[in-house]
Enzyme design. Structure first.
Site, PDB file in Angstrom:
ATOM      1  N   ASP A 210       0.829  -1.211   0.000  1.00 51.64           N
ATOM      2  CA  ASP A 210       0.000   0.000   0.000  1.00 51.64           C
ATOM      3  C   ASP A 210       0.859   1.254   0.000  1.00 51.64           C
ATOM      4  O   ASP A 210       2.059   1.208   0.298  1.00 51.64           O
ATOM      5  CB  ASP A 210      -0.900  -0.035   1.252  1.00 51.64           C
TER       6      ASP A 210
ATOM      7  N   ASP B  19     -10.818   1.542  -3.355  1.00 56.06           N
ATOM      8  CA  ASP B  19     -11.323   1.237  -2.015  1.00 56.06           C
ATOM      9  C   ASP B  19     -12.842   1.194  -2.003  1.00 56.06           C
ATOM     10  O   ASP B  19     -13.450   0.966  -0.958  1.00 56.06           O
ATOM     11  CB  ASP B  19     -10.850   2.303  -1.018  1.00 56.06           C
TER      12      ASP B  19
HETATM   13  C1  GLA Z   1      -5.710   1.675   2.303  1.00 58.57           C
HETATM   14  C2  GLA Z   1      -6.113   0.545   1.377  1.00 58.57           C
HETATM   15  C3  GLA Z   1      -7.172  -0.288   2.027  1.00 58.57           C
HETATM   16  C4  GLA Z   1      -6.656  -0.827   3.327  1.00 58.57           C
HETATM   17  C5  GLA Z   1      -6.185   0.289   4.223  1.00 58.57           C
HETATM   18  C6  GLA Z   1      -5.483  -0.225   5.452  1.00 58.57           C
HETATM   19  O1  GLA Z   1      -6.756   2.567   2.472  1.00 58.57           O
HETATM   20  O2  GLA Z   1      -6.524   1.037   0.148  1.00 58.57           O
HETATM   21  O3  GLA Z   1      -7.575  -1.325   1.173  1.00 58.57           O
HETATM   22  O4  GLA Z   1      -5.612  -1.739   3.079  1.00 58.57           O
HETATM   23  O5  GLA Z   1      -5.275   1.155   3.540  1.00 58.57           O
HETATM   24  O6  GLA Z   1      -5.079   0.790   6.286  1.00 58.57           O
END
Ligand code: GLA
Length: 707
Positions: free
Chosen positions: A441, A505
């Site tokens: 990420d 997301d």
């Molecule tokens: C980001 C990612 C999510 C999740 C969060 C965890 O927002 O896009 O899918 O993994 O971080 O903190």
């Protein structure tokens, strides 16, 4: 005498380039049946009154010094000197369908190396490298790849977006001046996907000439479509450098990222199909014959609440639902109980996992699933042991207070000790545990990115690549997913080193219909992470049936992102059903040719996949809003063999009653839904298949099998 014209060909495309004395692309378009170098004489231009007395070519490097009067491909200087280069080709090196041109400006003291590669799929790759030959740094402000497009390209399609709403297409007309996309967010970005599509006005999925380009770069970028006042036009793309960011000392060289270009005379589908084929042939590295497993990611199920006993229950439930890989997301490492702290402290949280991760992984494996984990290596929370020990490891400029983003700073990967620390901690994670998959990420943008007082966004992006390359070399069997708050880092350069993207997301099936379609212009379904989320979407609070969620996640790399333990029986049955459907159809979806279908009613979104041997096809029709018309237009099915006869089967449908009145939208269903039919590919493409009347936010899945 050296040939002054070169031709790079694939089965579908041709590029004709004049190489001497100055390189100039003369033709980029469909494959020519006949070509002879003397033909290029037909393109010799008149010289217009009222401007220079000589012809002004749009050269490969697009130097201003030829009288371009548009956005040049190179800008820079040596303390104000040597600031208007003009290159003369010194050699052209041919290797199959690759061409390397070396050019020089002996006055400015620069050499240019241009690489052009025509792939078998018809995608053209271009990049330039610039070297400073003289003493004294040459300040490189811009270095771009410029591709001329035909004068009839009068319309542009580009993508805007934001967090939870990536890949939203928009159109602008291209008649005068420039259309420019600039990204200074330090990652590929949700907002400015680095691509431009130009086409003949009104181009659509199956009609029109289109020229699409994508810059393979995960940092700042600039893309431009420009119309010169003489009507000629070009697409241009570059890494965008912050002031002073790029200087070339004597002997040093800098490269542009690769620009990937696909032309189609048959609309957007043709362009995308070439891009997809190219990625499958040359970029996506996935073990031969391996299938993309059904994922379960714990994030929206439990967020930071990691309790191994409960996670085990989730794993047991997941295994019952057909899940093949179980991934624990954020929250497993020391002190990570929310998003306020702990990024950088890549040690296991022993309070949460007193026995370590190994027993959990072993149990997950015993349930028949692989194990995956989340990391965000490029970041550091001010509230972390790492920051307390190394406050100077932040990517920043001295003398300024840096703003946090999601309560975090960026770790300066240009500092060798910081880089090595990450290699060591990630090597512990991947070396000591049976982890087959990493969700990598990157959750904030770069603001005043600095190293040793200078701007360092470009250098940070390169160090990110080096970090991932180092880990991939050490752990070649591990798969990586590129995530940046969803789809903030999706591009072809990161795809050289990852296996999958987290597209968004936003797991709302309605939003995903648009996001995934937008992403499909450049990426095939197998690299598009698509999860079934909770009935009530966490990003939008909309509610969708399991059927709509399941079918929407089918045309990607499917997973679940929820807590299967607390889900009710009906939901669980749905997860089981759609993960089975995915396993049944994934070979076709991940290997076939993808087609988007233009529907006359914009509230209907249709797409499908046809196997390369045209034996099998699968089409999804999604209704995203109340239909404009009482009857839905027939689905004209593309990609089938016109001579083939296809059995039509309804694979999945909303909860409409198939007997009797057909639900509240219809008194009678289309005949093929009640009585199996076999129809020719030609007829299905030309006349089409009648569709049932769908409610908003529902979908049907249709299979066509050759008899
Ligand atoms: C980001 C990612 C999510 C999740 C969060 C965890 O927002 O896009 O899918 O993994 O971080 O903190």
């Amino acid at each position: 005498m050296e040939t002054t014209c070169q031709r790079l060909s694939s089965a579908s495309a041709d590029l004709i380039i004049k190489t001497h004395p100055h390189a100039e692309i003369l033709y980029w378009g469909p494959r020519l049946q006949h070509f002879s170098p003397e033909y290029i004489a037909s393109l010799a231009r008149p010289v217009a009154n009222g401007r220079l007395d000589v012809d002004s070519p749009v050269t490969l490097m697009a130097e201003l010094s030829h009288g371009l009067f548009g956005s040049p491909g190179i800008e820079g200087h040596r303390q104000g000197l040597d600031g208007s280069p003009r290159f003369t080709t010194t050699s052209a090196i041919r290797d199959g369908e690759s061409l390397t041109l070396i050019a020089e400006d002996s006055v400015a003291g620069l050499t240019l190396e241009s690489q052009l590669v025509m792939s078998a799929a018809g995608v053209l790759k271009v990049r330039h490298g610039l070297r400073n030959l003289k003493p004294g740094a040459w300040q490189l402000d811009r270095l771009a790849v410029t591709l001329p497009i035909a004068e009839r390209a009068g319309e542009i399609m580009a993508f805007h977006g934001r967090w939870t709403r990536e890949f939203q297409p928009h159109r602008v007309s291209l008649a005068h001046d420039s259309y420019v996309i600039e990204n200074r967010r330090g990652r590929t970005s949700h907002e400015h996907f680095p691509a431009l599509i130009a086409g003949t006005p009104g181009f659509n999925e199956n009609q029109g000439d289109v020229w699409g380009v994508h810059l393979g770069w995960s940092g700042n970028h600039r893309l431009r479509a420009e119309v010169k006042t003489d009507g000629r036009r070009y697409l241009q793309a570059e890494a965008l450098w912050l002031p002073g960011e790029k200087t070339l000392e004597q002997g040093e060289m800098a490269w542009t990222p690769w620009l990937y270009a696909s032309h189609s005379p048959r609309g957007l589908n043709g362009m995308s199909q070439q891009f997809h084929r190219f990625l499958r042939d040359e970029v996506i590295r996935f073990p031969q014959g391996a299938r993309r497993p059904v994922h379960l990611n714990t994030w929206e199920g439990i967020y930071f609440r990691h309790d191994p006993d409960y996670i085990l229950q989730m794993a047991e439930a997941a295994a019952q639902l057909g899940v093949e890989r179980f991934i624990i997301d954020d929250g497993w490492f020391k002190g990570r109980n929310n998003d306020l702290a702990a990024l950088g402290d890549w040690y296991l949280d022993e309070q949460k996992y007193p026995q370590g991760l190994t027993p959990l992984i072993a149990r997950v494996n015993a349930l028949g699933m692989g194990f995956g984990i989340w990391v965000e290596p490029e970041m550091i929370n001010p509230d972390s042991d790492l920051f307390r020990a190394h406050p100077d490891w932040v990517l920043a400029l001295p003398g300024y207070a840096q703003a946090t983003g999601r309560h975090q700073y960026v770790l300066n990967l240009n500092i060798p000790a910081a880089f090595d620390y990450l290699v060591a901690r990630l090597s512990w994670l991947l070396g000591d545990h049976a982890i087959e998959y990493v969700k990598w990420d990157m959750n904030r943008e770069l603001v005043q990115p600095g190293h040793a007082g200078r701007a360092a966004a470009d250098a940070q992006t390169r160090q990110f690549y080096r970090l991932l390359d180092t880990l991939r070399a050490r752990f070649p069997a591990v798969e990586f997913e590129s995530c940046a708050s969803g789809g903030g880092r999706i591009d072809y350069e990161v795809l050289q080193r990852c296996h999958r993207f987290w597209a968004s997301d936003n797991n709302d099936a309605l939003e995903r219909t648009t996001i995934q379609r937008g992403m499909s212009y450049f990426f095939p379904p197998e690299v598009m992470g698509a999860h079934i989320g909770h009935r009530r979407c966490h990003a939008t609070f909309r509610q969708h049936s399991i059927a709509f969620r399941g079918l929407t996640a089918l045309f990607g790399h499917m997973g679940l992102e929820l807590d299967p333990v607390t889900a009710g029986a009906e939901e669980q049955a749905g997860y089981r059903h759609y993960s089975a459907l995915y396993r049944q159809w994934r070979d076709l979806i991940h290997g076939g040719t993808q087609w988007r279908v233009d529907m006359p009613d914009r509230t209907t979104v249709a797409q499908g996949v046809v196997s390369d041997d045209q034996q099998q096809a699968l089409f999804l029709v999604s209704q995203i809003a109340m239909p404009d018309y009482t009857l839905m237009a027939p689905l004209r099915v593309p990609g089938l063999d016109p001579l083939g006869r296809y059995r039509i089967t309804l694979i999945d449908h909303p909860n409409i009653q198939l007997t009797g009145h057909g639900g509240h939208t219809m008194r009678k269903l289309p005949a093929w839904m009640e009585q199996p039919q076999v129809i020719s590919g030609e007829w299905l493409q030309a006349a089409g298949l009648s569709l049932p009347i769908l409610d908003p936010e529902s979908a049907i899945l249709i299979a066509l099998t050759r008899e």
